[in-house]
Design a protein around this motif. Sequence first.
Motif, mmCIF file in Angstrom:
data_model
loop_
_atom_site.group_PDB
_atom_site.id
_atom_site.type_symbol
_atom_site.label_atom_id
_atom_site.label_comp_id
_atom_site.label_asym_id
_atom_site.label_seq_id
_atom_site.Cartn_x
_atom_site.Cartn_y
_atom_site.Cartn_z
ATOM 1 N N ALA A 134 1.346 -0.915 0.358
ATOM 2 C CA ALA A 134 -0.046 -0.009 0.128
ATOM 3 C C ALA A 134 0.951 1.091 -0.147
ATOM 4 C CB ALA A 134 -1.319 0.052 0.740
ATOM 5 N N ASP A 135 2.407 0.941 0.439
ATOM 6 C CA ASP A 135 2.216 2.125 0.913
ATOM 7 C C ASP A 135 4.333 1.708 -0.164
ATOM 8 O OD1 ASP A 135 4.556 4.902 1.244
ATOM 9 O OD2 ASP A 135 5.027 4.302 3.205
ATOM 10 N N ASN A 136 4.142 2.312 -1.677
ATOM 11 C CA ASN A 136 5.041 1.847 -2.531
ATOM 12 C C ASN A 136 6.084 2.857 -2.552
ATOM 13 O OD1 ASN A 136 3.408 3.019 -4.177
ATOM 14 N ND2 ASN A 136 2.916 0.846 -4.935
ATOM 15 N N THR A 137 6.081 4.353 -2.453
ATOM 16 C CA THR A 137 6.712 5.273 -2.214
ATOM 17 C C THR A 137 8.621 4.279 -2.396
ATOM 18 O OG1 THR A 137 6.877 5.344 -0.229
ATOM 19 C CG2 THR A 137 5.400 7.100 -1.287
ATOM 20 N N LYS A 138 9.844 5.852 -3.015
ATOM 21 C CA LYS A 138 10.603 5.052 -2.992
ATOM 22 C C LYS A 138 11.476 5.022 -1.935
ATOM 23 C CE LYS A 138 14.783 4.867 -4.966
ATOM 24 N NZ LYS A 138 15.926 5.665 -6.437
ATOM 25 N N ASP A 139 11.390 6.415 -0.917
ATOM 26 C CA ASP A 139 11.501 6.122 0.563
ATOM 27 C C ASP A 139 11.051 4.715 0.646
ATOM 28 O OD1 ASP A 139 13.167 8.150 0.225
ATOM 29 O OD2 ASP A 139 11.999 9.498 1.191
ATOM 30 N N SER A 140 9.693 4.382 1.325
ATOM 31 C CA SER A 140 9.275 3.229 2.129
ATOM 32 C C SER A 140 9.745 1.694 2.017
ATOM 33 C CB SER A 140 7.737 3.177 1.864
ATOM 34 O OG SER A 140 7.399 2.074 2.674
ATOM 35 N N LEU A 142 -1.640 -3.350 -2.051
ATOM 36 C CA LEU A 142 -2.762 -2.594 -2.946
ATOM 37 C C LEU A 142 -3.919 -3.488 -3.556
ATOM 38 C CD1 LEU A 142 -0.496 -0.685 -5.393
ATOM 39 C CD2 LEU A 142 -2.233 0.105 -3.921
ATOM 40 N N TYR A 143 -2.814 -4.918 -4.212
ATOM 41 C CA TYR A 143 -4.377 -6.123 -4.264
ATOM 42 C C TYR A 143 -3.672 -7.404 -4.129
ATOM 43 C CZ TYR A 143 -6.086 -8.591 -8.513
ATOM 44 O OH TYR A 143 -6.579 -9.315 -9.602
ATOM 45 N N GLU A 144 -4.750 -8.047 -2.977
ATOM 46 C CA GLU A 144 -4.630 -9.240 -2.375
ATOM 47 C C GLU A 144 -3.911 -10.045 -2.939
ATOM 48 O OE1 GLU A 144 -4.164 -9.304 1.075
ATOM 49 O OE2 GLU A 144 -4.491 -7.817 1.750
ATOM 50 N N VAL A 145 -4.523 -10.723 -4.246
ATOM 51 C CA VAL A 145 -4.631 -11.367 -4.537
ATOM 52 C C VAL A 145 -3.179 -11.485 -5.059
ATOM 53 C CG1 VAL A 145 -4.589 -13.184 -6.887
ATOM 54 C CG2 VAL A 145 -6.252 -11.625 -5.380
ATOM 55 N N ILE A 146 -2.344 -10.519 -4.980
ATOM 56 C CA ILE A 146 -0.323 -10.788 -5.385
ATOM 57 C C ILE A 146 0.404 -10.584 -4.747
ATOM 58 C CG2 ILE A 146 1.071 -9.298 -6.566
ATOM 59 C CD1 ILE A 146 -0.522 -8.092 -8.208
ATOM 60 N N TYR A 147 0.957 -11.654 -4.298
ATOM 61 C CA TYR A 147 1.848 -12.158 -3.130
ATOM 62 C C TYR A 147 3.385 -11.666 -3.406
ATOM 63 C CZ TYR A 147 4.580 -14.465 0.173
ATOM 64 O OH TYR A 147 5.589 -15.016 1.259
ATOM 65 N N ALA A 182 -3.067 11.531 -9.453
ATOM 66 C CA ALA A 182 -3.918 11.005 -8.407
ATOM 67 C C ALA A 182 -3.379 10.941 -7.659
ATOM 68 C CB ALA A 182 -5.066 9.813 -8.402
ATOM 69 N N THR A 183 -3.331 11.165 -5.642
ATOM 70 C CA THR A 183 -3.247 11.085 -5.098
ATOM 71 C C THR A 183 -3.262 9.957 -4.352
ATOM 72 O OG1 THR A 183 -3.980 12.288 -3.762
ATOM 73 C CG2 THR A 183 -1.611 13.404 -4.544
ATOM 74 N N ASP A 184 -4.685 9.353 -4.628
ATOM 75 C CA ASP A 184 -5.898 7.573 -4.244
ATOM 76 C C ASP A 184 -4.427 6.625 -3.549
ATOM 77 O OD1 ASP A 184 -7.120 9.761 -5.566
ATOM 78 O OD2 ASP A 184 -8.621 8.201 -6.323
ATOM 79 N N THR A 185 -4.326 6.250 -2.331
ATOM 80 C CA THR A 185 -3.671 4.723 -2.267
ATOM 81 C C THR A 185 -3.758 3.919 -3.160
ATOM 82 O OG1 THR A 185 -4.917 4.260 0.000
ATOM 83 C CG2 THR A 185 -2.858 5.840 -0.680
ATOM 84 N N ASN A 186 -4.916 3.613 -3.671
ATOM 85 C CA ASN A 186 -5.209 2.307 -4.157
ATOM 86 C C ASN A 186 -4.726 2.621 -6.138
ATOM 87 O OD1 ASN A 186 -7.681 3.765 -4.972
ATOM 88 N ND2 ASN A 186 -8.860 2.730 -4.615
ATOM 89 N N ARG A 187 -4.600 3.425 -5.730
ATOM 90 C CA ARG A 187 -3.793 3.436 -7.887
ATOM 91 C C ARG A 187 -2.633 3.361 -8.412
ATOM 92 N NH1 ARG A 187 -6.790 7.588 -11.133
ATOM 93 N NH2 ARG A 187 -5.222 7.055 -12.875
ATOM 94 N N PHE A 188 -2.089 2.634 -9.114
ATOM 95 C CA PHE A 188 -1.123 2.459 -9.114
ATOM 96 C C PHE A 188 -1.240 2.093 -11.646
ATOM 97 C CE2 PHE A 188 2.142 -0.708 -10.587
ATOM 98 C CZ PHE A 188 3.676 -0.084 -9.796
ATOM 99 N N GLY A 189 -1.307 3.334 -11.972
ATOM 100 C CA GLY A 189 -0.946 3.133 -13.370
ATOM 101 C C GLY A 189 -1.738 3.244 -13.144
ATOM 102 N N LYS A 190 -2.430 2.394 -14.864
ATOM 103 C CA LYS A 190 -4.307 2.703 -15.506
ATOM 104 C C LYS A 190 -5.504 2.372 -14.040
ATOM 105 C CE LYS A 190 -3.229 -1.003 -18.662
ATOM 106 N NZ LYS A 190 -3.343 -1.458 -20.066
#
Length: 274
Positions: free
Chosen positions: A28-34, A72-77, A198-206
């Motif tokens: 969910a937190d996938n910033t570079k620093d994190s 972000l996506y439960e199904v991806i390990y 978009a700053t939503d934390t549940n967005r990734f690319g498209k």
Amino acid sequence: MKEEDFIHLCQPDSGNSCGACCGLYNYADNTKDSLIRRLRNRTGLFRKIVKDMADLKAFSDRIKELESSEKLYEVIYCCEYLGFLDGEEKRVGCLLHPLQNDGVDMRDVSFYGKELCNGHFCPSYQFLSREEKLSMIRIVDDWYLYGLCITDIDLVKEYFRFISEGICGVPRPDRFEGKLRDIALRFFSLKISWPFRATDTNRFGKYYFDGLQYMISHIDYDALGCERSKFDKIFLSFTSRFSTLEELRRGEDIIRENIEEFIACYKMGAVGQL
Ligand code: SF4
Ligand code: SF4
């Protein structure tokens, strides 16, 4: 594909590497620093406590206690064995790989198992052209940005399509140095610094995620009062959200100016080589 044509996208050289399919960007937190903190801590712990395979369970349990597992996506390990391969933290990769463990392959303990970890090649291997792959390896030299871009087939293909149209041919990978490389790197860096992101934390690319499913987050051109932009796929890759038509036009200008600058610079260099 002939063996000599094979280009290793996962670990192409000493400055680039990718860990996307090991779940690197699925936190969910996938910033570079994190991610740096996460990979640094687990690499340090691995080096400290894992002497052989018997220590792996203790390592895995400890990581699960220490790290946030929000995804972000439960199904991806998200694999706990992804770490830094070098002391300078320039390359991400598998801590269980034999090259990291004096020839001992420990990947059998992983969620996917050794066969899958060893034999997995993501769609970029198939869908990016040889020129696109070689060019991307020359353009980007940062693991965080490289993994984001090399797995974004739409983004790579669209940029190369626009610049190829402008120079009437496919750009030669060896031309991506100096100013031309800088221009292209500026474009791909927008993946992180795009002003209309978009700053939503549940967005990734498209994509956007509701935990279990992912869907494509389209731009509502009707609401903005305009036709679909010719840069639509690039906008989606950049996780765009436009509040007004003026913002969308500014976004188009940023992309167009970069493409035009690249084309002019490439043509100037081509004339210089005559
Ligand atoms: S996403 Fe593709 S390039 Fe990245 S590590 Fe996986 S297979 Fe390699
Ligand atoms: S064990 Fe497999 S999934 Fe985990 S980091 Fe290694 S290659 Fe990636």
